[in-house]
Motif scaffolding. Structure first.
Motif, mmCIF file in Angstrom:
data_model
loop_
_atom_site.group_PDB
_atom_site.id
_atom_site.type_symbol
_atom_site.label_atom_id
_atom_site.label_comp_id
_atom_site.label_asym_id
_atom_site.label_seq_id
_atom_site.Cartn_x
_atom_site.Cartn_y
_atom_site.Cartn_z
ATOM 1 N N ALA A 39 7.355 49.297 -4.358
ATOM 2 C CA ALA A 39 8.088 48.521 -4.981
ATOM 3 C C ALA A 39 7.264 47.117 -5.794
ATOM 4 O O ALA A 39 6.536 46.679 -5.213
ATOM 5 C CB ALA A 39 9.210 47.702 -4.349
ATOM 6 N N ARG A 40 7.826 46.820 -6.987
ATOM 7 C CA ARG A 40 7.227 45.566 -7.714
ATOM 8 C C ARG A 40 7.673 44.254 -7.062
ATOM 9 O O ARG A 40 6.789 43.497 -7.097
ATOM 10 C CB ARG A 40 7.976 45.726 -8.907
ATOM 11 C CG ARG A 40 7.318 46.871 -9.905
ATOM 12 C CD ARG A 40 7.774 46.527 -11.422
ATOM 13 N NE ARG A 40 7.474 45.609 -12.113
ATOM 14 C CZ ARG A 40 7.800 45.319 -13.308
ATOM 15 N NH1 ARG A 40 8.754 46.011 -13.808
ATOM 16 N NH2 ARG A 40 7.424 44.004 -13.910
ATOM 17 N N THR A 41 8.858 44.246 -6.480
ATOM 18 C CA THR A 41 8.964 42.914 -5.621
ATOM 19 C C THR A 41 9.821 43.716 -4.289
ATOM 20 O O THR A 41 10.456 44.483 -4.409
ATOM 21 C CB THR A 41 9.859 42.031 -6.327
ATOM 22 O OG1 THR A 41 11.128 42.660 -6.768
ATOM 23 C CG2 THR A 41 9.140 41.625 -7.618
ATOM 24 N N SER A 42 9.529 42.785 -3.300
ATOM 25 C CA SER A 42 10.334 43.406 -2.004
ATOM 26 C C SER A 42 10.389 42.040 -1.074
ATOM 27 O O SER A 42 9.513 41.099 -1.169
ATOM 28 C CB SER A 42 9.499 44.440 -1.495
ATOM 29 O OG SER A 42 8.391 43.850 -0.807
ATOM 30 N N ALA A 43 11.396 41.814 -0.053
ATOM 31 C CA ALA A 43 11.475 41.031 0.810
ATOM 32 C C ALA A 43 12.173 41.448 1.999
ATOM 33 O O ALA A 43 12.959 42.274 1.683
ATOM 34 C CB ALA A 43 12.149 39.697 0.107
ATOM 35 N N PHE A 44 11.731 40.602 3.213
ATOM 36 C CA PHE A 44 12.615 41.081 4.486
ATOM 37 C C PHE A 44 12.717 39.958 5.077
ATOM 38 O O PHE A 44 11.753 38.966 5.230
ATOM 39 C CB PHE A 44 12.151 42.660 5.092
ATOM 40 C CG PHE A 44 10.619 42.345 5.543
ATOM 41 C CD1 PHE A 44 10.502 41.847 6.999
ATOM 42 C CD2 PHE A 44 9.847 42.837 4.877
ATOM 43 C CE1 PHE A 44 8.914 41.732 7.215
ATOM 44 C CE2 PHE A 44 8.424 42.931 5.269
ATOM 45 C CZ PHE A 44 8.261 42.290 6.585
ATOM 46 N N GLY A 45 13.351 40.039 6.247
ATOM 47 C CA GLY A 45 13.565 39.025 7.286
ATOM 48 C C GLY A 45 12.760 38.651 8.499
ATOM 49 O O GLY A 45 12.125 37.719 8.911
ATOM 50 N N ILE A 46 12.489 40.011 9.400
ATOM 51 C CA ILE A 46 12.023 40.031 10.415
ATOM 52 C C ILE A 46 11.267 41.445 10.596
ATOM 53 O O ILE A 46 11.835 42.263 9.929
ATOM 54 C CB ILE A 46 12.949 39.637 11.410
ATOM 55 C CG1 ILE A 46 12.041 39.777 12.700
ATOM 56 C CG2 ILE A 46 14.175 40.908 11.614
ATOM 57 C CD1 ILE A 46 13.065 39.458 14.132
ATOM 58 N N GLN A 47 10.333 41.311 11.228
ATOM 59 C CA GLN A 47 9.470 42.934 11.619
ATOM 60 C C GLN A 47 8.649 42.502 12.901
ATOM 61 O O GLN A 47 8.136 41.588 13.157
ATOM 62 C CB GLN A 47 8.667 43.273 10.683
ATOM 63 C CG GLN A 47 7.892 44.663 11.034
ATOM 64 C CD GLN A 47 6.755 44.692 10.334
ATOM 65 O OE1 GLN A 47 5.685 43.809 9.862
ATOM 66 N NE2 GLN A 47 6.478 46.015 9.725
ATOM 67 N N MET A 48 8.847 43.348 13.914
ATOM 68 C CA MET A 48 8.049 43.191 15.152
ATOM 69 C C MET A 48 7.274 44.671 15.466
ATOM 70 O O MET A 48 8.029 45.576 15.286
ATOM 71 C CB MET A 48 8.925 42.944 16.276
ATOM 72 C CG MET A 48 9.751 41.467 16.229
ATOM 73 S SD MET A 48 10.691 40.875 17.680
ATOM 74 C CE MET A 48 12.159 42.044 17.291
ATOM 75 N N LEU A 49 6.061 44.329 16.260
ATOM 76 C CA LEU A 49 5.285 45.468 16.356
ATOM 77 C C LEU A 49 4.953 45.214 17.880
ATOM 78 O O LEU A 49 4.690 44.268 18.298
ATOM 79 C CB LEU A 49 4.034 45.568 15.635
ATOM 80 C CG LEU A 49 4.248 45.742 14.002
ATOM 81 C CD1 LEU A 49 2.762 45.901 13.476
ATOM 82 C CD2 LEU A 49 4.919 47.215 13.881
#
Length: 662
Positions: A39-49
């Motif tokens: 995507a040209r722009t993207s955003a998210f709040g949280i990610q966990m591995l």
């Protein structure tokens, strides 16, 4: 052993970390984006591995944009994903659109197993398609202690948590910026455990990514521009405005480099004026403990640029003593150009202040501070840029085109004047300011040369000045200034002409401060600076105030350095300052004529004139012999004094001897 803990085998842990990194890199997988189309722009709040790089929490809430309208998503909260680990957030939002992306989290608390708690409020991460990014927190604590350093947010910094005997080290990476597949990606907060060992390996909070536009039109007003040595634009003017309005950015970061700024504000008003202010700017390529003191570091504090509607510009600093650090030193900001040298004397860096560069469309690009690394190693920087054009100010009332018979207001033409160490009063002045003058009236003055005497710093030869109602001019066969120095000037056949149609300056060629001047016409306002000096040369300098116009063929302004200001070839409406007159001697009252004078010399009392002075020998031969030698008398007087002193000393010695004998 604590329940649930696993034995630590360093070799296994290291192998697992390498394997995870290889898998992620080999597949080209970016945790923020799983689709094949980026995507040209993207955003998210949280990610966990997890410890093996597997997904514990997919990016959420995730917003991606490539075309169409703005995409926005939100989540009320997230909860714990593993027992004995706290991973809680509240109020998550994400937005992706054509102009950029943003992620926010109202608050969160994270405590990985056997480690101290991390808490925050008001987390925000933003990127824009011009390549700029910003990060902000309301609060950020570790085990209840404040670890938020707003001064380091733009550059990013790391906080290490206390070591866990079971799970190893854990770090907080605050304000992380990278370039991922051509996209600028910013992460507000990353909690990083040991790969292959910590149950929760990585937590990413507040992530925004933007693909910079391929072509960026020059902005009307912009804050920070950073350009890589290869020519790639890292920050193409951020923040910026292209119309009336104002924009502020708490943090501006150059992705992929060590360049960052804080408290940047730009504005453009309805009257055509513009302003830029920058709290701090840092470009510190060396990340060692002394990196900010190395020659490669550029640090700027408290910079402001104000450009009036008429195009005049002013650059100021909050504290001029510690405003700009470059080339390993604090530099003088009172000049227009600083050139830094390496230990061998070669030029290494340049810093331009209040730079004005005419553009092909007639506009002028005004830059408060422009930094160049002449070694080609580190990015170039421009701070505070305004694109000013005459069209931004109200159109003046049209004036009729002067006809060939038009006349000039009263003007003075003269060859040279100077203030400072080599002072010269206006010389060879032609004055046409006579009431009722006709078209045929003209004042003309010519002569051989003007110099500053034994100083030998200023010399103008072959002078002719003239002024009439239709034409004022200055002709100089040769001009020499400060020979043998960095300010040296050598020009021939300098001609300045002012008519109702305008002003022209031509020369037969020569050099000014080491730069070659070709024979022919000189463009108005041609400016030459001297590396490492405050001196500024302006050829064909023109200034108008109301109906009063001043044109100078060559203007040297070094009042900040040598304290000198020299003008060569001047036509002006302002009356030249008169040369200082010597203070007259006070008049002495008449003295009675001597009655016993010998000879009929005819001398009378009064001041001595220049023709009254005669050689001392001739005057002495005319004196009458009196039988006394004044020099011998003086010698006798001195001898008498010595005898008296010697006698007194002998008396004192005799008295002291008698006392000892007694």
């Amino acid at each position: 052993m604590i329940r649930g803990a696993r034995p630590r085998f360093p070799s296994v842990r290291a192998a697992a970390a390498v394997l995870i990194a290889a898998v992620l890199m080999g597949t080209g997988m970016a945790p923020a984006v799983g689709a094949s189309t980026v995507a040209r722009t993207s955003a998210f709040g949280i990610q966990m591995l997890d410890a093996d790089g597997g997904t514990l929490q997919a990016p959420a809430p995730l917003s991606e944009w490539s075309s169409g309208g703005t995409v926005e998503n939100s989540s009320a909260s997230t909860s714990d994903v593993l027992r004995l680990n706290t991973t809680q957030t509240q109020g998550l939002t994400s937005r992706a659109a054509s102009d950029g992306a943003q992620a926010t989290i109202a608050g969160g608390t994270f405590q990985l197993r056997e480690r101290v708690p991390v808490a925050f409020t008001g987390l925000r991460a933003t990127c824009a398609t011009d390549g700029s990014t910003s990060i902000a927190f309301d609060t950020l604590t570790v085990d209840g202690e404040d670890v938020l350093d707003t001064g380091k947010l733009a550059a990013g910094y790391t906080v290490s948590l206390p070591m866990s005997p079971t799970w190893g080290s854990t770090r907080l990476i605050i304000g992380e910026r990278v370039v991922d597949r051509g996209r600028v990606q910013v992460t507000a907060l990353r909690i990083e455990g040991e790969a292959g060992w910590s149950e929760i390996w990585r937590v990413r909070l507040g992530v925004a990514a933007c693909t910079p536009t391929t072509a960026v039109a020059p902005s009307l007003v912009s804050g920070v521009t950073v350009t890589a040595p290869g020519g790639g634009v890292l920050v193409p003017g951020a923040p910026h405005v292209d119309a009336e309005g104002a924009v502020q950015a708490q943090n501006v970061r150059s992705a992929g480099s060590a360049s960052s700024a804080t408290d940047v504000a730009v504005a453009h008003a309805a009257d055509g004026s513009s302003s830029v202010s920058i709290g701090t700017f840092r470009q510190v390529p060396d990340t060692s403990s002394v990196g900010e003191y190395m020659w490669s570091a550029l640090r700027v504090y408290g910079l402001t640029l104000d450009v009036a509607a008429d195009g005049t510009s002013r650059v100021a600093f909050r504290d001029t003593g510690s405003a700009v650090f470059v080339n390993g030193v604090w530099i003088n900001t009172g000049t227009d150009l600083y050139t830094g040298l390496d230990p061998n004397g070669a030029q290494r860096v340049r810093v331009h202040f209040n730079e004005r560069v005419p553009q092909a469309d007639g506009s002028v690009l005004i830059t408060a501070l422009r930094y160049e690394d002449l070694t080609g190693t580190y990015p170039a920087v421009s701070l505070g840029t305004v694109r000013w054009s005459p069209g931004t100010t109200p159109e003046p009332t049209p004036q009729p085109t002067p006809s060939p018979s038009a006349t000039l207001p009263p003007r003075y033409a003269f060859a040279v004047d100077a203030v400072g160490p080599s002072a010269i009063a206006p010389a060879f002045v032609a004055d046409r300011g006579v009431t009722g003058a006709t078209v045929s009236s003209e004042a003309r003055v010519s002569g051989a040369n003007v110099t500053d005497g034994y100083a030998g710093q200023v010399a103008v030869a072959g002078i002719e000045t003239s002024s009439s109602v239709t034409r004022s001019s200055v002709v100089l066969d040769a001009v020499t200034l400060y020979p043998g120095t960095a300010l040296a000037v050598s020009l021939t056949d300098v001609r300045l002409t002012v008519t109702p149609d305008g002003a022209t300056v031509t020369t037969g060629g020569g050099t000014v401060a080491g730069q070659t001047i070709a024979a022919g016409a000189i463009a108005p306002g041609t400016r030459i600076t001297v590396p490492g000096r405050s001196a500024v040369f302006t050829l064909n300098a023109q200034a108008t105030t109301g109906d009063a116009q001043t044109v100078v063929a060559l203007d040297l302004d070094d009042r900040r350095g040598l304290g000198a200001h020299v003008r060569v070839g001047v036509v002006t409406a302002d009356a030249p300052a008169p040369a200082p007159q010597p203070t007259p001697e006070p008049t002495r009252p008449p003295e009675p004529r001597p009655t016993g004078s010998s000879g009929g010399s005819g001398l009378t009392p009064g001041p001595i004139g220049k023709d009254d002075v005669r050689p001392a020998a001739a005057a002495a031969s005319r004196l009458a012999t009196t039988g006394s030698d004044t020099s011998a008398a003086a010698a006798l007087a001195v001898a008498g004094c010595l005898i008296v002193v010697a006698g007194g000393a002998a008396t004192v010695v005799a008295r002291m001897r008698r006392r000892r004998e007694a």
